[in-house]
Write an enzyme that holds these catalytic residues in place. Structure first.
Site, PDB file in Angstrom:
ATOM      1  N   LYS A   1     -55.220  19.630  -5.755  1.00 58.32           N
ATOM      2  CA  LYS A   1     -54.655  20.757  -5.011  1.00 58.32           C
ATOM      3  C   LYS A   1     -55.713  21.846  -4.886  1.00 58.32           C
ATOM      4  O   LYS A   1     -56.435  22.127  -5.865  1.00 58.32           O
ATOM      5  CB  LYS A   1     -53.424  21.278  -5.757  1.00 58.32           C
ATOM      6  CG  LYS A   1     -52.629  22.356  -5.034  1.00 58.32           C
ATOM      7  CD  LYS A   1     -51.378  22.727  -5.830  1.00 58.32           C
ATOM      8  CE  LYS A   1     -50.478  23.718  -5.129  1.00 58.32           C
ATOM      9  NZ  LYS A   1     -49.254  24.040  -5.873  1.00 58.32           N
TER      10      LYS A   1
ATOM     11  N   SER B   1     -45.047  23.632  -3.116  1.00 55.87           N
ATOM     12  CA  SER B   1     -46.251  24.025  -2.423  1.00 55.87           C
ATOM     13  C   SER B   1     -47.354  22.968  -2.471  1.00 55.87           C
ATOM     14  O   SER B   1     -48.267  23.000  -1.655  1.00 55.87           O
ATOM     15  CB  SER B   1     -46.791  25.319  -3.023  1.00 55.87           C
ATOM     16  OG  SER B   1     -47.161  25.122  -4.387  1.00 55.87           O
TER      17      SER B   1
ATOM     18  N   SER C   1     -43.090  23.117  -7.591  1.00 55.09           N
ATOM     19  CA  SER C   1     -44.065  22.683  -6.587  1.00 55.09           C
ATOM     20  C   SER C   1     -44.687  21.320  -6.814  1.00 55.09           C
ATOM     21  O   SER C   1     -45.429  20.848  -5.954  1.00 55.09           O
ATOM     22  CB  SER C   1     -45.178  23.720  -6.458  1.00 55.09           C
ATOM     23  OG  SER C   1     -44.734  24.770  -5.647  1.00 55.09           O
TER      24      SER C   1
HETATM   25  N1  GLN Z   1     -41.333  27.052  -3.962  1.00 51.83           N
HETATM   26  C1  GLN Z   1     -41.434  27.961  -5.061  1.00 51.83           C
HETATM   27  C2  GLN Z   1     -42.029  29.250  -4.588  1.00 51.83           C
HETATM   28  O1  GLN Z   1     -42.173  29.387  -3.428  1.00 51.83           O
HETATM   29  C3  GLN Z   1     -42.219  27.337  -6.162  1.00 51.83           C
HETATM   30  C4  GLN Z   1     -43.673  27.364  -5.911  1.00 51.83           C
HETATM   31  C5  GLN Z   1     -44.480  26.691  -6.961  1.00 51.83           C
HETATM   32  O2  GLN Z   1     -43.955  26.014  -7.850  1.00 51.83           O
HETATM   33  N2  GLN Z   1     -45.768  26.938  -6.902  1.00 51.83           N
HETATM   34  O3  GLN Z   1     -42.361  30.108  -5.323  1.00 51.83           O
END
Ligand code: GLN
Length: 474
Positions: free
Chosen positions: A76, A151, A175
């Site tokens: 990532k 994400s 995420s």
């Molecule tokens: N979707 C969640 C957010 O927008 C989690 C994001 C993540 O785990 N990095 O914060």
């Protein structure tokens, strides 16, 4: 699908295949389809080929390159590799090359793995679909008209498209698990403190954890065994007591108490609830005791998270000021330069979070918002710990829906945030969780079931996950 991590590593180590051929196949697969799917922001073609030659030379010379010999791995793009541009899916880091490498990557490479490139993500890991990436979204290989989740969407796509057998993501509120569920993969969020965050660009430091996407539960155990462990460079890294994940794989679930948790099911689509119930039956058939359990405090997770995570983000992202990193938009004085840089460099969702977080932390509102959210976090942790006095693990849905279409939730942040309803509570508690693919829904999109375990009992996840994987619908 590529061969598993276990197969590739054992064949490279024994000399029945080369790392060079493995990397070539991976690069070819990326070249063939990634214009369409956009998993990668950067492919390190030359670096990966060079690393493969080193691995093959070691095998030839009779040296063991390690338990991940020749395994291509995608990273990532919020994980730092020295000298390689790291964007976090944002324009604000434009041109920035980190001066150091993340501990997880050092460990993978020391075990013989080969980083092949950096994957797409929602900007600074804020989002659930990769639609917040400044470089355009990634597409779900199961249906390119659908999002891969986020994400860590690019990492999920890289594995689901068969480019690589493993990718690393980060999980702050879901995420890793949410995109794993959307793309039909195993996704693992370790206990907070099990994996070093050194070299992971911080979003919400008290919640962030790095973990793998793989096709199999065993591969996730192997990768995690390599990346877990104490790191003096991360002050939140745990000193000892790491459970044996590989040893847990064939332990079975006989006698294990599994809490089928209504608060990890209510709100999910009917076809997802049905799959979780079917998963419970698989476990029951394997000797587990299924116990219905409610933990209503989990419903408070979403609102607590969307105060705490933005609060921490507003502090972490204050460093992107046009002075120290990446982009600078020149203006007549420093204050004007700061504003112009941040205005041009950050996307809408990041700005929304910074404003939310700053507000929640401001004098006069701190107790009502940030303080209240911290208390809620404690309530959720206590409720989970209390539940674990009567069950060993919890079972529920990973996501309320299967992968959705592009644009479906962009206009309504609340509906996007709801994607993380079932994944957020474990981040707040610092507990581990695993999403395992369990069949598909009516439209053919993958469904994931989620296993939760008490802090530092990550082994239980793999114990249960291995049984579920065996019993999953074909
Ligand atoms: N979707 C969640 C957010 O927008 C989690 C994001 C993540 O785990 N990095 O914060």
């Amino acid at each position: 699908m590529t061969d598993s991590v276990l197969t590739i590593a054992s064949e490279v180590r024994s000399g029945t295949r080369t790392a060079a051929a493995t990397i070539r196949a991976s690069l070819d697969a990326i070249a063939a389809r990634d214009d369409e799917l956009h998993a990668f922001l950067y492919v390190d073609d030359l670096g990966a080929r060079a690393a493969a030659i080193v691995v093959d030379a070691a095998v030839e010379a009779g040296r063991d390159p390690g338990p991940l010999a020749g395994v291509p791995v995608a990273l990532k793009d919020n994980l730092c590799v020295r000298g390689v541009a790291t964007t976090c899916g944002s324009k604000i880091l434009d041109g920035w090359k980190p001066p150091y490498t993340a501990t997880v990557i050092e460990r993978l490479v020391a075990a013989g793995a080969i980083p092949i490139g950096k994957t797409n993500l929602d900007e600074f890991a804020m989002g659930s679909s990769t639609e917040n990436s400044a470089f355009g979204p990634s597409r779900n290989p199961h249906d390119p008209s659908k999002v891969p989740g986020g994400s860590s969407g690019g990492s999920a796509v890289a594995v689901a498209a068969g480019y690589v057998p493993v990718a690393l993501g980060s999980d702050t509120g879901g995420s890793i698990r949410q995109p794993a569920a959307f793309c039909g993969l195993v996704g693992y969020k370790p206990t907070y403190g099990h994996v070093s965050r050194y070299g992971l660009v911080a979003f919400s430091s008290s919640l962030d954890q790095i973990g793998p996407f793989t096709n199999t539960v065993a591969d996730a155990a192997l990768i995690s065994t390599v990346i877990c462990g104490h790191d003096p460079a991360d002050s939140t890294s745990l000193a000892d007591g790491y459970p044996d994940l590989l040893g847990a794989l064939d332990r079975g679930v006989s006698g294990l108490r599994v809490g089928l948790c209504s608060d990890l099911l209510n709100g999910a689509d009917e076809e997802i609830v049905a799959k979780v119930r079917a998963a419970a039956q698989v476990l029951a058939a394997a000797g587990a005791e299924i116990i219905d359990i409610a933990i209503p405090e989990l419903r408070l997770g979403l609102s607590a998270y969307y105060l705490l995570a933005p609060a921490e983000a507003s502090s972490n992202l204050a460093r992107y000021d046009g002075v120290r990193f990446g982009l600078r938009v020149e203006r007549e004085d420093v204050a004007a330069m700061n504003v112009a840089t941040r205005t041009a460099g950050f996307g809408a969702e990041v700005k929304r979070r910074i404003m939310l977080g700053t507000y929640a932390l401001s004098a006069g509102y701190y107790d009502a918002y940030y303080g209240q959210a911290q208390k809620t976090r404690r309530l959720i942790t206590n409720a989970l710990n209390a539940a674990y006095t009567s069950v060993d693990v919890l079972l529920g849905a990973t996501t309320p829906t299967t992968a959705f279409g592009f644009g479906d939730k962009v206009a309504d942040p609340m509906s996007m945030y709801l994607s993380d309803l079932f994944t957020i509570p474990t981040n707040l508690a610092g507990h581990p969780a695993l999403s395992v693919p369990f069949g598909v829904g009516a439209t053919g999109m993958p469904i994931g079931v989620q296993i939760l375990a008490p802090g530092r009992r990550d082994d239980l996840l793999f114990q249960v996950g291995a049984v579920l994987e065996n019993g999953a619908p074909a």
